[in-house]
Design an enzyme around this catalytic site. Structure first.
Site, short mmCIF file in Angstrom:
data_model
loop_
_atom_site.label_atom_id
_atom_site.label_comp_id
_atom_site.label_asym_id
_atom_site.label_seq_id
_atom_site.Cartn_x
_atom_site.Cartn_y
_atom_site.Cartn_z
N ASP A 72 -48.23 113.32 42.95
CA ASP A 72 -47.54 113.78 41.54
C ASP A 72 -46.08 112.87 41.84
O ASP A 72 -45.66 114.19 42.22
CB ASP A 72 -48.04 114.51 41.14
CG ASP A 72 -48.03 115.04 40.07
OD1 ASP A 72 -47.28 114.91 39.68
OD2 ASP A 72 -48.87 116.10 40.08
N TRP A 97 -44.94 117.51 50.66
CA TRP A 97 -46.72 117.73 50.35
C TRP A 97 -46.95 116.42 50.98
O TRP A 97 -47.07 115.28 51.17
CB TRP A 97 -46.70 117.46 48.50
CG TRP A 97 -47.60 116.81 48.70
CD1 TRP A 97 -48.70 115.17 48.08
CD2 TRP A 97 -49.36 117.28 48.52
NE1 TRP A 97 -49.57 115.47 48.05
CE2 TRP A 97 -50.07 117.15 48.27
CE3 TRP A 97 -49.60 118.62 49.08
CZ2 TRP A 97 -51.53 117.23 47.95
CZ3 TRP A 97 -51.09 118.92 49.21
CH2 TRP A 97 -51.99 117.65 49.11
N ASP A 116 -39.32 114.64 47.75
CA ASP A 116 -39.45 114.30 46.60
C ASP A 116 -37.44 114.41 47.06
O ASP A 116 -37.20 114.53 48.16
CB ASP A 116 -39.57 115.67 46.20
CG ASP A 116 -40.71 116.20 45.49
OD1 ASP A 116 -41.89 115.04 45.69
OD2 ASP A 116 -41.48 117.23 44.84
N ASN A 144 -49.54 119.36 45.52
CA ASN A 144 -48.60 118.28 44.82
C ASN A 144 -48.21 118.24 43.50
O ASN A 144 -46.68 118.31 43.52
CB ASN A 144 -48.68 116.58 45.33
CG ASN A 144 -49.88 116.65 43.46
OD1 ASN A 144 -50.62 116.83 42.98
ND2 ASN A 144 -50.94 114.98 44.36
N ASP A 145 -48.29 119.55 42.57
CA ASP A 145 -47.93 119.73 41.18
C ASP A 145 -46.85 120.36 41.11
O ASP A 145 -46.76 121.51 40.30
CB ASP A 145 -49.30 120.20 40.19
CG ASP A 145 -48.64 119.99 38.96
OD1 ASP A 145 -47.70 119.14 38.69
OD2 ASP A 145 -49.38 120.37 38.58
N TRP A 148 -41.14 119.94 45.02
CA TRP A 148 -40.76 120.04 46.11
C TRP A 148 -39.22 119.93 47.03
O TRP A 148 -39.04 119.84 47.98
CB TRP A 148 -41.30 119.35 47.33
CG TRP A 148 -42.72 120.27 47.13
CD1 TRP A 148 -43.76 119.28 46.48
CD2 TRP A 148 -43.35 120.89 47.70
NE1 TRP A 148 -45.41 119.72 47.21
CE2 TRP A 148 -44.33 121.03 47.74
CE3 TRP A 148 -42.61 121.39 49.22
CZ2 TRP A 148 -45.58 121.56 47.97
CZ3 TRP A 148 -43.93 122.49 49.64
CH2 TRP A 148 -45.02 122.70 49.36
N TYR A 157 -35.44 117.57 40.31
CA TYR A 157 -36.67 116.66 40.95
C TYR A 157 -35.60 115.19 39.93
O TYR A 157 -35.33 114.53 39.10
CB TYR A 157 -37.65 117.03 40.54
CG TYR A 157 -38.44 115.79 40.79
CD1 TYR A 157 -38.88 115.18 42.63
CD2 TYR A 157 -39.62 115.12 39.64
CE1 TYR A 157 -40.18 114.51 42.53
CE2 TYR A 157 -40.21 114.00 39.65
CZ TYR A 157 -40.23 113.82 41.99
OH TYR A 157 -41.20 112.67 41.97
N THR A 160 -40.39 110.75 43.90
CA THR A 160 -40.97 110.95 45.29
C THR A 160 -40.76 109.95 46.23
O THR A 160 -41.74 108.55 45.75
CB THR A 160 -42.84 111.12 44.67
OG1 THR A 160 -42.13 112.87 43.81
CG2 THR A 160 -42.91 112.04 46.18
N1 ABN Z 1 -43.44 116.92 43.66
C1 ABN Z 1 -43.04 115.54 42.37
C2 ABN Z 1 -43.22 116.85 40.86
C3 ABN Z 1 -41.78 117.52 40.62
C4 ABN Z 1 -41.12 118.09 39.77
C5 ABN Z 1 -42.72 119.01 39.27
C6 ABN Z 1 -43.76 118.43 39.26
C7 ABN Z 1 -44.65 117.79 40.28
#
Ligand code: ABN
Length: 171
Positions: A72, A97, A116, A144-145, A148, A157, A160
């Site tokens: 994700d 994750w 990430d 995964n949401d 990380w 972020y 990924t």
């Molecule tokens: N692991 C990816 C992610 C980053 C920020 C928000 C949601 C998902």
């Protein structure tokens, strides 16, 4: 009887030249070399010619690529990095994750670490949400949401990566 000796000798020589080990090996080598030129290259060699790793099939910048079954996020290959490496100016989060995806080339399940990359604002390219094995965020270790970007200097972020960390015994 000299003529008989001569005939016998020349016959024996001719037979020896046709049946000698060296003659046989020479003919065998010619057949093998000639045959090899007509055999097409193996699939692995063709994969490498197209810039792909051995044992890989598909486009790593496409969300359908096998490693992304539980991802994700934005694919780092579309953000200046690659499926294994973060874009310049970002750091890979050490906390990840983990998913399990089947590689269609060898039908083997692999453990994939979705790290990430952190330090630049969201890349915005190639958003990919496949979510196999994903659980709601109230079970954060299985979700995964989540951002990380933890244990890095910044929690901003960017994208990924999907790194193969080993084979799984069962899914
Ligand atoms: N692991 C990816 C992610 C980053 C920020 C928000 C949601 C998902």
């Amino acid at each position: 009887m000299k003529w008989l000796d001569g005939m016998t000798e020349s016959g024996a020589r001719e037979l020896a030249s046709k049946t000698s080990r060296r003659g046989f090996l020479g003919r065998l080598a010619a057949v093998v070399a000639g045959g090899a030129a007509t055999i097409p290259l193996l699939p692995v060699a063709r994969g490498q010619q197209s810039g792909q790793q051995p044992g890989e099939a598909g486009d790593p910048n496409d969300c359908n690529y096998w490693r992304y079954c539980a991802i994700d996020g934005f694919l780092c290959g579309c953000c200046g990095g690659s499926m294994n490496s973060c874009p310049p100016g970002t750091d890979m989060s050490p906390i990840t994750w983990i998913g399990t995806c089947e590689n269609p080339v060898d039908q083997t399940n692999y453990i994939i670490s979705y790290n990430d990359c952190c330090g630049k604002s969201s890349c915005g390219n190639c958003l990919c949400q496949r979510n196999e094995g994903d659980r709601p965020v109230y079970r954060p270790q299985d979700s995964n949401d989540l951002n990380w970007c933890l244990g890095t200097t910044t929690n901003t972020y960017n994208c990924t990566v999907a790194v193969v960390v080993g084979t799984a015994l069962d899914k």
